[in-house]
Scaffold this motif. Structure first.
Motif, PDB file in Angstrom:
ATOM      1  N   ARG A   1       5.631  24.058  -5.522  1.00  0.00           N
ATOM      2  CA  ARG A   1       5.725  22.612  -5.729  1.00  0.00           C
ATOM      3  C   ARG A   1       5.638  21.926  -4.356  1.00  0.00           C
ATOM      4  O   ARG A   1       6.248  22.392  -3.389  1.00  0.00           O
ATOM      5  CB  ARG A   1       7.054  22.209  -6.378  1.00  0.00           C
ATOM      6  CG  ARG A   1       7.353  22.914  -7.699  1.00  0.00           C
ATOM      7  CD  ARG A   1       6.579  22.279  -8.847  1.00  0.00           C
ATOM      8  NE  ARG A   1       7.064  22.790 -10.115  1.00  0.00           N
ATOM      9  CZ  ARG A   1       6.626  23.909 -10.697  1.00  0.00           C
ATOM     10  NH1 ARG A   1       5.719  24.667 -10.081  1.00  0.00           N
ATOM     11  NH2 ARG A   1       7.119  24.287 -11.863  1.00  0.00           N
ATOM     12  N   VAL A   2       4.909  20.812  -4.296  1.00  0.00           N
ATOM     13  CA  VAL A   2       4.849  19.996  -3.091  1.00  0.00           C
ATOM     14  C   VAL A   2       5.022  18.549  -3.519  1.00  0.00           C
ATOM     15  O   VAL A   2       4.271  18.046  -4.351  1.00  0.00           O
ATOM     16  CB  VAL A   2       3.503  20.152  -2.345  1.00  0.00           C
ATOM     17  CG1 VAL A   2       3.518  19.320  -1.062  1.00  0.00           C
ATOM     18  CG2 VAL A   2       3.214  21.609  -2.029  1.00  0.00           C
ATOM     19  N   HIS A   3       6.020  17.857  -2.955  1.00  0.00           N
ATOM     20  CA  HIS A   3       6.258  16.473  -3.357  1.00  0.00           C
ATOM     21  C   HIS A   3       7.039  15.751  -2.267  1.00  0.00           C
ATOM     22  O   HIS A   3       7.758  16.366  -1.482  1.00  0.00           O
ATOM     23  CB  HIS A   3       6.996  16.389  -4.693  1.00  0.00           C
ATOM     24  CG  HIS A   3       8.198  17.278  -4.788  1.00  0.00           C
ATOM     25  ND1 HIS A   3       9.464  16.857  -4.476  1.00  0.00           N
ATOM     26  CD2 HIS A   3       8.305  18.585  -5.159  1.00  0.00           C
ATOM     27  CE1 HIS A   3      10.321  17.850  -4.660  1.00  0.00           C
ATOM     28  NE2 HIS A   3       9.651  18.918  -5.065  1.00  0.00           N
ATOM     29  N   GLY A   4       6.865  14.432  -2.224  1.00  0.00           N
ATOM     30  CA  GLY A   4       7.555  13.661  -1.209  1.00  0.00           C
ATOM     31  C   GLY A   4       7.423  12.175  -1.437  1.00  0.00           C
ATOM     32  O   GLY A   4       6.798  11.729  -2.406  1.00  0.00           O
ATOM     33  N   VAL A   5       8.025  11.410  -0.544  1.00  0.00           N
ATOM     34  CA  VAL A   5       7.975   9.950  -0.611  1.00  0.00           C
ATOM     35  C   VAL A   5       7.736   9.399   0.786  1.00  0.00           C
ATOM     36  O   VAL A   5       8.166   9.986   1.784  1.00  0.00           O
ATOM     37  CB  VAL A   5       9.281   9.341  -1.188  1.00  0.00           C
ATOM     38  CG1 VAL A   5       9.462   9.731  -2.643  1.00  0.00           C
ATOM     39  CG2 VAL A   5      10.497   9.752  -0.360  1.00  0.00           C
ATOM     40  N   VAL A   6       7.030   8.267   0.841  1.00  0.00           N
ATOM     41  CA  VAL A   6       6.884   7.516   2.085  1.00  0.00           C
ATOM     42  C   VAL A   6       8.051   6.540   2.157  1.00  0.00           C
ATOM     43  O   VAL A   6       8.225   5.695   1.277  1.00  0.00           O
ATOM     44  CB  VAL A   6       5.544   6.767   2.125  1.00  0.00           C
ATOM     45  CG1 VAL A   6       5.438   5.936   3.411  1.00  0.00           C
ATOM     46  CG2 VAL A   6       4.378   7.742   2.027  1.00  0.00           C
ATOM     47  N   THR A   7       8.860   6.662   3.168  1.00  0.00           N
ATOM     48  CA  THR A   7      10.058   5.825   3.286  1.00  0.00           C
ATOM     49  C   THR A   7       9.852   4.616   4.193  1.00  0.00           C
ATOM     50  O   THR A   7      10.639   3.684   4.182  1.00  0.00           O
ATOM     51  CB  THR A   7      11.231   6.663   3.826  1.00  0.00           C
ATOM     52  OG1 THR A   7      10.858   7.233   5.085  1.00  0.00           O
ATOM     53  CG2 THR A   7      11.598   7.768   2.852  1.00  0.00           C
ATOM     54  N   ARG A   8       8.793   4.643   4.987  1.00  0.00           N
ATOM     55  CA  ARG A   8       8.432   3.489   5.830  1.00  0.00           C
ATOM     56  C   ARG A   8       6.916   3.446   5.902  1.00  0.00           C
ATOM     57  O   ARG A   8       6.275   4.401   6.339  1.00  0.00           O
ATOM     58  CB  ARG A   8       9.029   3.640   7.230  1.00  0.00           C
ATOM     59  CG  ARG A   8       8.643   2.517   8.193  1.00  0.00           C
ATOM     60  CD  ARG A   8       9.275   2.747   9.558  1.00  0.00           C
ATOM     61  NE  ARG A   8       8.853   1.732  10.523  1.00  0.00           N
ATOM     62  CZ  ARG A   8       9.233   1.716  11.798  1.00  0.00           C
ATOM     63  NH1 ARG A   8      10.059   2.662  12.246  1.00  0.00           N
ATOM     64  NH2 ARG A   8       8.813   0.768  12.615  1.00  0.00           N
ATOM     65  N   ALA A   9       6.329   2.336   5.457  1.00  0.00           N
ATOM     66  CA  ALA A   9       4.872   2.254   5.352  1.00  0.00           C
ATOM     67  C   ALA A   9       4.273   1.182   6.243  1.00  0.00           C
ATOM     68  O   ALA A   9       3.053   1.022   6.286  1.00  0.00           O
ATOM     69  CB  ALA A   9       4.468   1.999   3.899  1.00  0.00           C
ATOM     70  N   GLY A  10       5.089   0.428   6.946  1.00  0.00           N
ATOM     71  CA  GLY A  10       4.608  -0.673   7.763  1.00  0.00           C
ATOM     72  C   GLY A  10       5.553  -1.848   7.645  1.00  0.00           C
ATOM     73  O   GLY A  10       6.451  -1.852   6.790  1.00  0.00           O
ATOM     74  N   GLU A  11       5.338  -2.856   8.485  1.00  0.00           N
ATOM     75  CA  GLU A  11       6.263  -3.976   8.528  1.00  0.00           C
ATOM     76  C   GLU A  11       5.693  -5.254   7.941  1.00  0.00           C
ATOM     77  O   GLU A  11       6.412  -6.071   7.379  1.00  0.00           O
ATOM     78  CB  GLU A  11       6.691  -4.242   9.984  1.00  0.00           C
ATOM     79  CG  GLU A  11       7.824  -3.359  10.469  1.00  0.00           C
ATOM     80  CD  GLU A  11       7.515  -1.869  10.428  1.00  0.00           C
ATOM     81  OE1 GLU A  11       8.279  -1.132   9.767  1.00  0.00           O
ATOM     82  OE2 GLU A  11       6.514  -1.438  11.035  1.00  0.00           O
ATOM     83  N   ALA A  12       4.403  -5.476   8.067  1.00  0.00           N
ATOM     84  CA  ALA A  12       3.808  -6.736   7.604  1.00  0.00           C
ATOM     85  C   ALA A  12       2.349  -6.501   7.248  1.00  0.00           C
ATOM     86  O   ALA A  12       1.660  -5.710   7.915  1.00  0.00           O
ATOM     87  CB  ALA A  12       3.917  -7.814   8.681  1.00  0.00           C
ATOM     88  N   PRO A  13       1.841  -7.182   6.218  1.00  0.00           N
ATOM     89  CA  PRO A  13       0.452  -6.958   5.816  1.00  0.00           C
ATOM     90  C   PRO A  13      -0.571  -7.424   6.840  1.00  0.00           C
ATOM     91  O   PRO A  13      -1.727  -6.973   6.806  1.00  0.00           O
ATOM     92  CB  PRO A  13       0.334  -7.756   4.506  1.00  0.00           C
ATOM     93  CG  PRO A  13       1.430  -8.750   4.546  1.00  0.00           C
ATOM     94  CD  PRO A  13       2.535  -8.110   5.305  1.00  0.00           C
ATOM     95  N   ASN A  14      -0.178  -8.309   7.749  1.00  0.00           N
ATOM     96  CA  ASN A  14      -1.133  -8.778   8.758  1.00  0.00           C
ATOM     97  C   ASN A  14      -1.000  -8.050  10.090  1.00  0.00           C
ATOM     98  O   ASN A  14      -1.508  -8.504  11.109  1.00  0.00           O
ATOM     99  CB  ASN A  14      -0.995 -10.291   8.963  1.00  0.00           C
ATOM    100  CG  ASN A  14       0.387 -10.689   9.450  1.00  0.00           C
ATOM    101  OD1 ASN A  14       1.322  -9.895   9.409  1.00  0.00           O
ATOM    102  ND2 ASN A  14       0.514 -11.937   9.902  1.00  0.00           N
ATOM    103  N   ALA A  15      -0.300  -6.919  10.075  1.00  0.00           N
ATOM    104  CA  ALA A  15      -0.173  -6.081  11.265  1.00  0.00           C
ATOM    105  C   ALA A  15      -0.541  -4.644  10.914  1.00  0.00           C
ATOM    106  O   ALA A  15      -0.074  -4.104   9.899  1.00  0.00           O
ATOM    107  CB  ALA A  15       1.242  -6.133  11.818  1.00  0.00           C
ATOM    108  N   ILE A  16      -1.426  -4.066  11.729  1.00  0.00           N
ATOM    109  CA  ILE A  16      -1.744  -2.654  11.538  1.00  0.00           C
ATOM    110  C   ILE A  16      -0.452  -1.844  11.670  1.00  0.00           C
ATOM    111  O   ILE A  16       0.253  -1.960  12.677  1.00  0.00           O
ATOM    112  CB  ILE A  16      -2.766  -2.181  12.586  1.00  0.00           C
ATOM    113  CG1 ILE A  16      -4.081  -2.968  12.470  1.00  0.00           C
ATOM    114  CG2 ILE A  16      -3.021  -0.684  12.460  1.00  0.00           C
ATOM    115  CD1 ILE A  16      -4.822  -2.772  11.179  1.00  0.00           C
TER     116      ILE A  16
END
Length: 396
Positions: free
Chosen positions: A223-238
């Motif tokens: 089994r392989v599984h996980g979650v992204v806990t931080r994906a970025g801060e703002a939609p207008n910032a890379i």
């Protein structure tokens, strides 16, 4: 429900007495489970839960060591001075956002119930009864930390029972590793200067796509599984930094190590494609596959059936017993069992909010009393051959 212990006369008497302790303390044990359920605390933060469980044992005559082996939310409670050491593991951490959706509140109550029942007959069985308060089972590996610091060494038997939708005797958990994955990129204005950014969110997207494709070539025991806990801060910032938690499970430790290398290459692909740097750090040592003490498990089966419990078969029995546990690492060191006890929750399953709702109420209450009794009776059956009949009773 009437308890009907069976066995030789001496064993029957001891089991009857142990069972009566559980019945006499039933309100207290059910109350303990309910109190833990009402105040869930996550891994390594179980300060109130640890104090509640250890305090219950202290009030029941056990000697308690707090902050056991330097862990703030661990404890060690003992009763008796016998040559045979029986350990019961109490888990009390909850799941983030889901409360006691794995029923650790019931685990604590069952282990405590079995311990106080065994304390009543400890002298006549030459027992030392030990309860280990073990934090951070849900990903932190509290028992592994305790093992590394010398806990559990020399036990003759370690036991616990885990709530599940149905009763399943044998635990066959996957080995599992828990890792924290971080991609580091570079921020930039997403509209004005996107070419100046290094997108850490894209790195995770590539890695997850690669893992999804890899699953086609993975055996069914993985089994392989996980979650992204931080994906970025703002939609207008890379996004310049993304973080996640990832689990890899396998049938054996050897298969786990092999599978990890294939999964890590998926994350490396994300880093290489985007120009991000990658960090993969373990959250704990891996949880092992389980080594069951078969003779003791047979005794548990008989005792659970004597209490009127029925074990599931087929697919129902092949599911929950595959969940991973750091109790497996204990089983590699001392004889151990880890049966699952049903709380009648179907269709609700472990790690669902609905399962947490089932971890209080009549079926959960019955599991507390049956689990306490079955574990105590199992230890009595396991060690009754050495009963010195003339020794006096000890009352916790």
């Amino acid at each position: 429900m009437a308890r009907r212990p069976t066995g030789c006369p001496v064993t029957t008497d001891l089991k009857a007495e142990a069972g009566s302790v559980v019945q006499d303390r039933s309100t207290d044990l059910i109350g303990l489970a309910a109190a833990l359920h009402a105040d869930p605390e996550t891994a390594w933060q179980e300060h109130r839960s640890c104090a509640l469980v250890s305090g219950f044992l202290r009030d029941s005559g056990f000697a308690v060591i707090e902050r056991y082996l330097g862990l703030d939310t661990a404890f060690h409670a003992t009763f008796g001075t016998g040559a045979v050491r029986v350990g019961l593991c109490a888990e009390y951490d909850a799941l983030p956002g889901l409360g006691h959706a794995c029923g650790h509140n019931l685990i604590s109550a069952m282990s405590v119930g079995a311990a106080i029942a065994l304390a009543r007959v400890a002298a006549r069985l030459d027992l030392t009864v030990e309860v280990y308060g073990t934090p951070a089972e849900e990903g932190g590996g509290g028992k592994i930390e305790l093992l590394d610091r010398g806990a559990f060494t020399g036990l003759d038997l370690a036991m616990m029972a885990h709530p599940a939708p149905v009763d399943i005797a044998e635990a066959r958990p996957f080995a599992v590793s828990h890792s924290r994955v971080t991609f580091q990129g570079k921020a930039a204005h997403a509209a004005a200067y996107p070419e100046h950014g290094v997108n850490a969110a894209d790195a995770f997207t590539i890695a997850e796509v690669a893992i999804g494709l890899l699953r086609q070539q993975l055996p069914p025991s993985v089994r392989v599984h996980g979650v992204v806990t931080r994906a970025g801060e703002a939609p207008n910032a890379i996004p310049e930094r993304t973080e996640g938690r990832w689990y890899v499970r396998a049938e054996t430790m050897a298969q786990l190590e092999e599978t990890e290398q294939r999964v890590w290459r998926c994350f490396e692909a994300g880093a290489q494609a985007t120009g991000c740097t990658l960090s993969i750090e373990p959250e704990s040592k891996p949880y092992c596959d389980f080594r069951t003490d078969e003779g003791t498990l047979d005794l548990y089966r008989k005792n659970a059936k004597a209490l009127g419990r029925t074990f599931a078969t087929g697919d129902d029995a092949a599911r929950m017993n595959r969940s991973s546990t750091d109790m497996a690492n204990v089983s590699q060191v001392v004889p151990a069992i880890h049966p699952f006890i049903g709380i009648g929750s179907l269709p609700a399953l472990n790690h669902q909010r609905e399962f947490a709702d089932h971890c209080v109420g009549p079926d959960a209450d019955r599991a507390v009393l049956d689990g306490s009794t079955a574990l105590a009776w199992t230890a009595i059956d396991r060690f009754a051959h050495q009963v010195p009949p003339a020794l006096p009773k000890e009352t916790p």
